[in-house]
Design a protein around this motif. Structure first.
Motif, PDB file in Angstrom:
ATOM      1  N   THR A 117      -4.329   0.559 -10.919  1.00 48.70           N
ATOM      2  CA  THR A 117      -4.833   1.888 -10.601  1.00 48.70           C
ATOM      3  C   THR A 117      -4.753   2.083  -9.095  1.00 48.70           C
ATOM      4  N   PRO A 118      -4.036   3.114  -8.631  1.00 43.79           N
ATOM      5  CA  PRO A 118      -3.941   3.339  -7.186  1.00 43.79           C
ATOM      6  C   PRO A 118      -5.333   3.458  -6.560  1.00 43.79           C
ATOM      7  N   GLY A 119      -5.517   2.758  -5.439  1.00 47.55           N
ATOM      8  CA  GLY A 119      -6.788   2.799  -4.734  1.00 47.55           C
ATOM      9  C   GLY A 119      -7.848   1.861  -5.281  1.00 47.55           C
ATOM     10  N   VAL A 120      -7.533   1.167  -6.384  1.00 45.36           N
ATOM     11  CA  VAL A 120      -8.486   0.221  -6.978  1.00 45.36           C
ATOM     12  C   VAL A 120      -7.860  -1.163  -6.933  1.00 45.36           C
ATOM     13  N   LEU A 121      -8.568  -2.113  -6.350  1.00 47.52           N
ATOM     14  CA  LEU A 121      -8.052  -3.473  -6.245  1.00 47.52           C
ATOM     15  C   LEU A 121      -8.507  -4.286  -7.446  1.00 47.52           C
ATOM     16  N   GLY A 122      -7.542  -4.872  -8.153  1.00 46.47           N
ATOM     17  CA  GLY A 122      -7.863  -5.696  -9.317  1.00 46.47           C
ATOM     18  C   GLY A 122      -8.124  -4.873 -10.559  1.00 46.47           C
ATOM     19  N   ASP A 123      -9.129  -5.285 -11.312  1.00 49.29           N
ATOM     20  CA  ASP A 123      -9.483  -4.631 -12.571  1.00 49.29           C
ATOM     21  C   ASP A 123     -10.998  -4.722 -12.781  1.00 49.29           C
ATOM     22  N   PRO A 124     -11.763  -3.940 -12.003  1.00 49.51           N
ATOM     23  CA  PRO A 124     -13.215  -4.042 -12.108  1.00 49.51           C
ATOM     24  C   PRO A 124     -13.746  -3.739 -13.513  1.00 49.51           C
ATOM     25  N   ALA A 125     -13.068  -2.871 -14.260  1.00 53.92           N
ATOM     26  CA  ALA A 125     -13.534  -2.533 -15.607  1.00 53.92           C
ATOM     27  C   ALA A 125     -13.429  -3.717 -16.557  1.00 53.92           C
ATOM     28  N   ALA A 136      -0.238 -11.543  -3.225  1.00 50.98           N
ATOM     29  CA  ALA A 136       0.082 -10.698  -2.081  1.00 50.98           C
ATOM     30  C   ALA A 136      -0.974 -10.967  -1.009  1.00 50.98           C
ATOM     31  N   GLU A 137      -0.585 -10.794   0.235  1.00 48.95           N
ATOM     32  CA  GLU A 137      -1.456 -11.179   1.343  1.00 48.95           C
ATOM     33  C   GLU A 137      -2.407 -10.068   1.765  1.00 48.95           C
ATOM     34  N   ALA A 138      -3.700 -10.389   1.735  1.00 41.64           N
ATOM     35  CA  ALA A 138      -4.733  -9.468   2.209  1.00 41.64           C
ATOM     36  C   ALA A 138      -4.939  -9.680   3.708  1.00 41.64           C
ATOM     37  N   ARG A 139      -5.348  -8.635   4.397  1.00 46.04           N
ATOM     38  CA  ARG A 139      -5.665  -8.763   5.831  1.00 46.04           C
ATOM     39  C   ARG A 139      -6.993  -9.493   6.024  1.00 46.04           C
ATOM     40  N   THR A 140      -7.944  -9.172   5.164  1.00 45.22           N
ATOM     41  CA  THR A 140      -9.261  -9.799   5.186  1.00 45.22           C
ATOM     42  C   THR A 140      -9.620 -10.167   3.751  1.00 45.22           C
ATOM     43  N   LEU A 141     -10.624 -11.003   3.592  1.00 43.56           N
ATOM     44  CA  LEU A 141     -11.040 -11.408   2.248  1.00 43.56           C
ATOM     45  C   LEU A 141     -11.395 -10.170   1.430  1.00 43.56           C
ATOM     46  N   PRO A 142     -10.724  -9.961   0.294  1.00 42.40           N
ATOM     47  CA  PRO A 142     -10.971  -8.760  -0.516  1.00 42.40           C
ATOM     48  C   PRO A 142     -12.268  -8.892  -1.332  1.00 42.40           C
ATOM     49  N   THR A 143     -13.345  -8.372  -0.775  1.00 39.82           N
ATOM     50  CA  THR A 143     -14.656  -8.489  -1.426  1.00 39.82           C
ATOM     51  C   THR A 143     -14.679  -7.778  -2.783  1.00 39.82           C
ATOM     52  N   VAL A 146     -13.699 -10.480  -5.082  1.00 35.45           N
ATOM     53  CA  VAL A 146     -14.770 -11.479  -5.196  1.00 35.45           C
ATOM     54  C   VAL A 146     -15.833 -10.972  -6.165  1.00 35.45           C
ATOM     55  N   ALA A 147     -16.115  -9.673  -6.123  1.00 36.86           N
ATOM     56  CA  ALA A 147     -17.116  -9.070  -7.016  1.00 36.86           C
ATOM     57  C   ALA A 147     -16.688  -9.113  -8.484  1.00 36.86           C
ATOM     58  N   GLN A 148     -15.386  -9.341  -8.742  1.00 33.90           N
ATOM     59  CA  GLN A 148     -14.890  -9.391 -10.125  1.00 33.90           C
ATOM     60  C   GLN A 148     -14.897 -10.803 -10.704  1.00 33.90           C
ATOM     61  N   LEU A 149     -15.358 -11.771  -9.922  1.00 32.97           N
ATOM     62  CA  LEU A 149     -15.460 -13.144 -10.403  1.00 32.97           C
ATOM     63  C   LEU A 149     -16.735 -13.338 -11.211  1.00 32.97           C
ATOM     64  N   GLY A 150     -16.620 -14.110 -12.289  1.00 37.90           N
ATOM     65  CA  GLY A 150     -17.787 -14.475 -13.076  1.00 37.90           C
ATOM     66  C   GLY A 150     -18.487 -15.678 -12.465  1.00 37.90           C
ATOM     67  N   ALA A 151     -19.462 -16.194 -13.180  1.00 34.49           N
ATOM     68  CA  ALA A 151     -20.155 -17.406 -12.748  1.00 34.49           C
ATOM     69  C   ALA A 151     -19.202 -18.585 -12.854  1.00 34.49           C
ATOM     70  N   PHE A 183       3.365 -13.951   2.515  1.00 32.83           N
ATOM     71  CA  PHE A 183       3.484 -13.158   1.306  1.00 32.83           C
ATOM     72  C   PHE A 183       3.755 -11.709   1.666  1.00 32.83           C
ATOM     73  N   VAL A 184       4.198 -10.938   0.683  1.00 34.93           N
ATOM     74  CA  VAL A 184       4.273  -9.490   0.864  1.00 34.93           C
ATOM     75  C   VAL A 184       2.837  -8.985   1.005  1.00 34.93           C
ATOM     76  N   PRO A 185       2.616  -7.864   1.680  1.00 37.83           N
ATOM     77  CA  PRO A 185       1.251  -7.380   1.895  1.00 37.83           C
ATOM     78  C   PRO A 185       0.592  -6.853   0.616  1.00 37.83           C
ATOM     79  N   LEU A 186      -0.710  -7.080   0.509  1.00 36.52           N
ATOM     80  CA  LEU A 186      -1.512  -6.530  -0.581  1.00 36.52           C
ATOM     81  C   LEU A 186      -1.799  -5.083  -0.232  1.00 36.52           C
ATOM     82  N   ARG A 187      -1.483  -4.171  -1.169  1.00 38.12           N
ATOM     83  CA  ARG A 187      -1.697  -2.732  -0.893  1.00 38.12           C
ATOM     84  C   ARG A 187      -2.794  -2.190  -1.752  1.00 38.12           C
TER      85      ARG A 187
END
Length: 187
Positions: A117-125, A136-143, A146-151, A183-187
């Motif tokens: 989904t454009p503008g949405v990183l990963g798959d929060p749903a 792909a390479e992020a400029r900074t840690l993509p929080t 991180v929020a999509q990780l389980g326990a 890596f190619v950049p993460l967009r």
């Protein structure tokens, strides 16, 4: 002694199956190979290092960010087995179709690729995930990821030229660095 599951995945999912026909003769090359739309099939040695850090287990729910040709999605599908699931997300629609076609050549109904989904990183749903692989390479840690990780989850992501492993545990995630990569950049 346990079998080397990552080596077995590589043997079961040859890179050439996931390259454009014009590039298949270069499948053994241990470097990135263009797959179109400014994207590459990552260097096999790099993919192996990422998968070893990710430590995928049978039955895991895995998110594959930047699935490209579907090679990493198929490798992850092999590692999770039929009791797990792998969701690949890719921004380039032509690569979504290419990756889906490549996956369709195998028997991994527990793995799929969909448009990001454009503008949405990963798959929060679809979160939480046990493992997240970012190709792909992020400029900074993509929080947002991180929020999509389980326990007790793990994520491997290139950040500002370094391979980063995030280990989610009770409390704050633990972050460790594992070498320099491009890596190619993460967009």
């Amino acid at each position: 002694m346990d079998a080397d599951r990552v080596a077995d995945a590589f043997a079961s999912m040859p890179r050439e199956w996931f390259l454009p026909a014009s590039a298949r003769h270069r499948a053994a090359y241990d470097g990135p190979i263009e797959i179109g739309h400014g994207q590459t099939s990552s260097q096999p040695r790099t993919v192996e290092a990422m998968l070893r850090l990710l430590d995928v287990r049978p039955g895991d729910r895995v998110l594959d960010v930047g699935s490209g040709s579907g090679w990493t999605t198929a490798l992850l599908a092999h590692l999770v087995g039929p009791s797990g699931s792998v969701r690949g997300v890719e921004l380039e629609n032509e690569l979504v179709a290419f990756g889906r076609d490549n996956l369709a050549s195998g028997d991994w109904p527990w793995a799929g690729i969909r448009p990001a989904t454009p503008g949405v990183l990963g798959d929060p749903a679809g979160a939480p995930y046990d493992r997240i692989l970012v190709s792909a390479e992020a400029r900074t840690l993509p929080t947002e990821l991180v929020a999509q990780l389980g326990a007790e989850a793990r994520m491997v992501v290139p950040v500002a030229g370094e391979m980063v492993l995030i280990e989610q545990r009770t409390g704050d995630p633990r972050v460790s660095r594992h070498g320099r990569y491009r890596f190619v950049p993460l967009r």
